[in-house]
Design a protein around this motif. Sequence first.
Motif, PDB file in Angstrom:
ATOM      1  N   VAL A   1     -15.682   0.241   5.947  1.00  0.00           N
ATOM      2  CA  VAL A   1     -15.285  -0.308   4.643  1.00  0.00           C
ATOM      3  C   VAL A   1     -16.066   0.318   3.507  1.00  0.00           C
ATOM      4  CG1 VAL A   1     -14.517  -2.516   5.592  1.00  0.00           C
ATOM      5  CG2 VAL A   1     -16.910  -2.237   4.923  1.00  0.00           C
TER       6      VAL A   1
ATOM      7  N   ILE B   1     -13.999   2.995   1.591  1.00  0.00           N
ATOM      8  CA  ILE B   1     -12.676   2.680   1.058  1.00  0.00           C
ATOM      9  C   ILE B   1     -12.455   3.272  -0.328  1.00  0.00           C
ATOM     10  CG2 ILE B   1     -11.274   0.799   0.146  1.00  0.00           C
ATOM     11  CD1 ILE B   1     -12.007  -0.821   2.625  1.00  0.00           C
TER      12      ILE B   1
ATOM     13  N   LYS C   1     -11.799  -4.936  10.291  1.00  0.00           N
ATOM     14  CA  LYS C   1     -11.085  -5.070   9.021  1.00  0.00           C
ATOM     15  C   LYS C   1     -10.844  -3.718   8.352  1.00  0.00           C
ATOM     16  CE  LYS C   1     -15.256  -6.248   6.322  1.00  0.00           C
ATOM     17  NZ  LYS C   1     -15.871  -7.272   5.437  1.00  0.00           N
TER      18      LYS C   1
ATOM     19  N   TYR D   1      -7.205  -2.486   7.142  1.00  0.00           N
ATOM     20  CA  TYR D   1      -6.966  -1.996   5.793  1.00  0.00           C
ATOM     21  C   TYR D   1      -6.322  -0.613   5.824  1.00  0.00           C
ATOM     22  CZ  TYR D   1      -7.762  -0.804   0.900  1.00  0.00           C
ATOM     23  OH  TYR D   1      -7.582  -0.434  -0.419  1.00  0.00           O
TER      24      TYR D   1
ATOM     25  N   SER E   1      -2.730  -0.860   6.699  1.00  0.00           N
ATOM     26  CA  SER E   1      -1.944  -1.418   5.589  1.00  0.00           C
ATOM     27  C   SER E   1      -1.679  -0.384   4.504  1.00  0.00           C
ATOM     28  CB  SER E   1      -2.672  -2.634   4.990  1.00  0.00           C
ATOM     29  OG  SER E   1      -3.805  -2.230   4.211  1.00  0.00           O
ATOM     30  N   ARG E   2      -2.582   0.599   4.375  1.00  0.00           N
ATOM     31  CA  ARG E   2      -2.417   1.656   3.370  1.00  0.00           C
ATOM     32  C   ARG E   2      -1.645   2.855   3.901  1.00  0.00           C
ATOM     33  NH1 ARG E   2      -5.624   1.574  -1.309  1.00  0.00           N
ATOM     34  NH2 ARG E   2      -4.352   3.408  -1.767  1.00  0.00           N
TER      35      ARG E   2
END
Length: 233
Positions: A188, A191, A208, A212, A215-216
Amino acid sequence: MISQESQERLAVFDMDGTLLQGDSVSAYLNCLARNGLITEDFRKDDDYHRREFMNGTLDIGFFYRHVLSPLRGWSRERLRDFMSAMTASDIRPLIYREARDLVKRLKDEGFRVIIVSATFDLIVETVAREIFSVTDIIATKTAFRDGVFTGEPLEPYSHQSGKALLLNRMLQENGWTLRGSMGFGDTVNDIEMLTAVEQAHAVNARGKFRDYAVSRGWKLLEFSRTEGSPEAN
């Protein structure tokens, strides 16, 4: 200034967990311990620091003041020799072979490779130069006074939003853009840097961060073979 028409495309790599398995600072601490430069008690909070980093909640300034403290008072020459020896013995075996080959391929294709790491510059400069033949780095800078190492990390730290901030500063200073760029990271903490590039890649993404990345629509890469593993030889 380099015009947009003539500039090389940029490939931006996080270092720890992306180019190498694990954490270069842990390798550095292992080397300090092996050479009797720190005690066992010095590392009593290692697991806590590792969890905080992975969660994106580590106080990076406090952490680096701690891990840099054994080097206070060292000369540049002594630090250079130590980092070079430490990189050869403790970090080179951790390098992902897939990452090494990817960096070489991208350089051969004309990409300018930039290593962007929260790790302090003493390590990052040595790894970049001696393992990847890369001269462009962004790292947490450290301070000297009259040629003597102070043990102080300098703000802005190359961590989380600091990575994107310092990358943008490098772009402005050199007249580069992120058009056609690629980025590679593993937590993370990467990011904001990865959001800035055109083609983001999540390396060995878990938890997570993987959610993420998915999802991108970022590409997922899995690196596993290190230079120190038997199958890499």
